[in-house]
Design a protein around this motif. Sequence first.
Motif, short mmCIF file in Angstrom:
data_model
loop_
_atom_site.label_atom_id
_atom_site.label_comp_id
_atom_site.label_asym_id
_atom_site.label_seq_id
_atom_site.Cartn_x
_atom_site.Cartn_y
_atom_site.Cartn_z
N ASN A 263 65.89 -37.79 27.63
CA ASN A 263 66.73 -36.58 27.63
C ASN A 263 66.19 -35.56 26.63
N VAL A 264 66.83 -34.41 26.58
CA VAL A 264 66.36 -33.30 25.75
C VAL A 264 66.34 -33.66 24.26
N ASP A 265 67.18 -34.61 23.86
CA ASP A 265 67.21 -35.03 22.46
C ASP A 265 66.18 -36.12 22.15
N GLY A 266 65.40 -36.52 23.16
CA GLY A 266 64.37 -37.54 22.95
C GLY A 266 64.87 -38.96 23.09
N GLU A 267 66.10 -39.14 23.57
CA GLU A 267 66.62 -40.49 23.78
C GLU A 267 66.03 -41.05 25.06
N VAL A 268 65.54 -42.29 24.99
CA VAL A 268 64.84 -42.93 26.09
C VAL A 268 65.64 -44.13 26.57
N SER A 269 65.75 -44.28 27.89
CA SER A 269 66.40 -45.46 28.44
C SER A 269 65.68 -45.90 29.71
N TYR A 270 65.77 -47.19 30.00
CA TYR A 270 65.19 -47.70 31.24
C TYR A 270 66.01 -47.23 32.42
N GLY A 271 65.33 -47.00 33.54
CA GLY A 271 65.98 -46.74 34.81
C GLY A 271 65.80 -47.97 35.69
N PRO A 272 66.07 -47.82 36.98
CA PRO A 272 65.93 -48.97 37.89
C PRO A 272 64.45 -49.29 38.14
N ASP A 273 64.16 -50.54 38.45
CA ASP A 273 62.79 -50.90 38.79
C ASP A 273 62.40 -50.30 40.13
N LEU A 274 61.12 -49.98 40.26
CA LEU A 274 60.56 -49.52 41.53
C LEU A 274 60.53 -50.69 42.52
N PRO A 275 60.44 -50.41 43.82
CA PRO A 275 60.33 -51.49 44.81
C PRO A 275 59.06 -52.31 44.61
N THR A 276 58.00 -51.70 44.07
CA THR A 276 56.76 -52.40 43.80
C THR A 276 56.06 -51.73 42.62
N ALA A 277 55.25 -52.47 41.92
CA ALA A 277 54.48 -51.89 40.81
C ALA A 277 53.44 -50.94 41.40
N VAL A 278 53.27 -49.77 40.77
CA VAL A 278 52.36 -48.75 41.31
C VAL A 278 51.84 -47.85 40.20
N ARG A 279 50.62 -47.39 40.39
CA ARG A 279 50.04 -46.38 39.50
C ARG A 279 49.32 -45.35 40.36
N GLU A 280 49.03 -44.19 39.78
CA GLU A 280 48.29 -43.12 40.46
C GLU A 280 48.99 -42.63 41.73
N HIS A 281 50.29 -42.57 41.70
CA HIS A 281 51.12 -42.13 42.82
C HIS A 281 51.62 -40.71 42.55
N ALA A 282 52.34 -40.17 43.51
CA ALA A 282 52.93 -38.83 43.36
C ALA A 282 54.44 -38.95 43.47
N MET A 283 55.13 -38.04 42.79
CA MET A 283 56.59 -37.98 42.84
C MET A 283 56.97 -36.52 43.00
N THR A 284 57.78 -36.22 44.01
CA THR A 284 58.15 -34.83 44.32
C THR A 284 59.64 -34.73 44.56
N LYS A 285 60.28 -33.72 43.97
CA LYS A 285 61.69 -33.46 44.24
C LYS A 285 61.81 -32.91 45.65
N ILE A 286 62.72 -33.46 46.45
CA ILE A 286 62.97 -32.97 47.80
C ILE A 286 64.16 -32.01 47.79
N ASN A 287 65.20 -32.39 47.04
CA ASN A 287 66.39 -31.55 46.94
C ASN A 287 67.09 -31.88 45.62
N GLY A 288 68.33 -31.50 45.46
CA GLY A 288 69.04 -31.69 44.21
C GLY A 288 69.37 -33.13 43.88
N THR A 289 69.18 -34.03 44.82
CA THR A 289 69.54 -35.44 44.61
C THR A 289 68.39 -36.40 44.83
N VAL A 290 67.46 -36.07 45.71
CA VAL A 290 66.45 -37.03 46.17
C VAL A 290 65.04 -36.58 45.82
#
Length: 170
Positions: free
Chosen positions: A105-132
């Motif tokens: 977050n903006v204050d620098g607080e870090v927390s884990y999120g959910p695990d990915l379906p599979t371990a991955v590197r060198e991938h792309a992530m793109t916002k599609i809309n306000g939720t997904v």
Amino acid sequence: MDSTTRKTEIVAVANGLTCSDMADFPVKIVGAVGVNFDGTPVICGGYLGSSWSEKCHRFKNSVWEEYASMKEKRGYAAAVMHNDRLHVFGGYSGSSRLQTTETINVDGEVSYGPDLPTAVREHAMTKINGTVSLLSGGSTAANTYSAKTWYYNHDTEAFTSGPDLMEGRR
């Protein structure tokens, strides 16, 4: 070839103007993720040439300063902004591909999120809309490039399988 660098530059996509007289980044790095965090450039993770980093730096008051530390060292991850939080997905720790995600977050607080379906590197992530967002491609095993895509719902923190790419890529 040494592809790590300390030189920083900002490009304003709207008008094509560049700001290239910024202070050099504190360390040479490759494979980091970067975002515009509420008007402030932020760079996280990456490979330092001999080790992997968990550090996040932000450009504030004309200097780069250490801002936060992710829970894991990671490079070649992917990231998107959602609800004033930087979401970092997967990557590489130097010994393995990562299946974990983190939010900062903006204050620098870090927390884990959910695990990915599979371990991955060198991938792309793109916002599609306000939720997904859409995760696509990447390296999921040695010398292989994935054609898989995954939708990620930021509100429910759920991944669902998306359409396959025509060709595996990273």
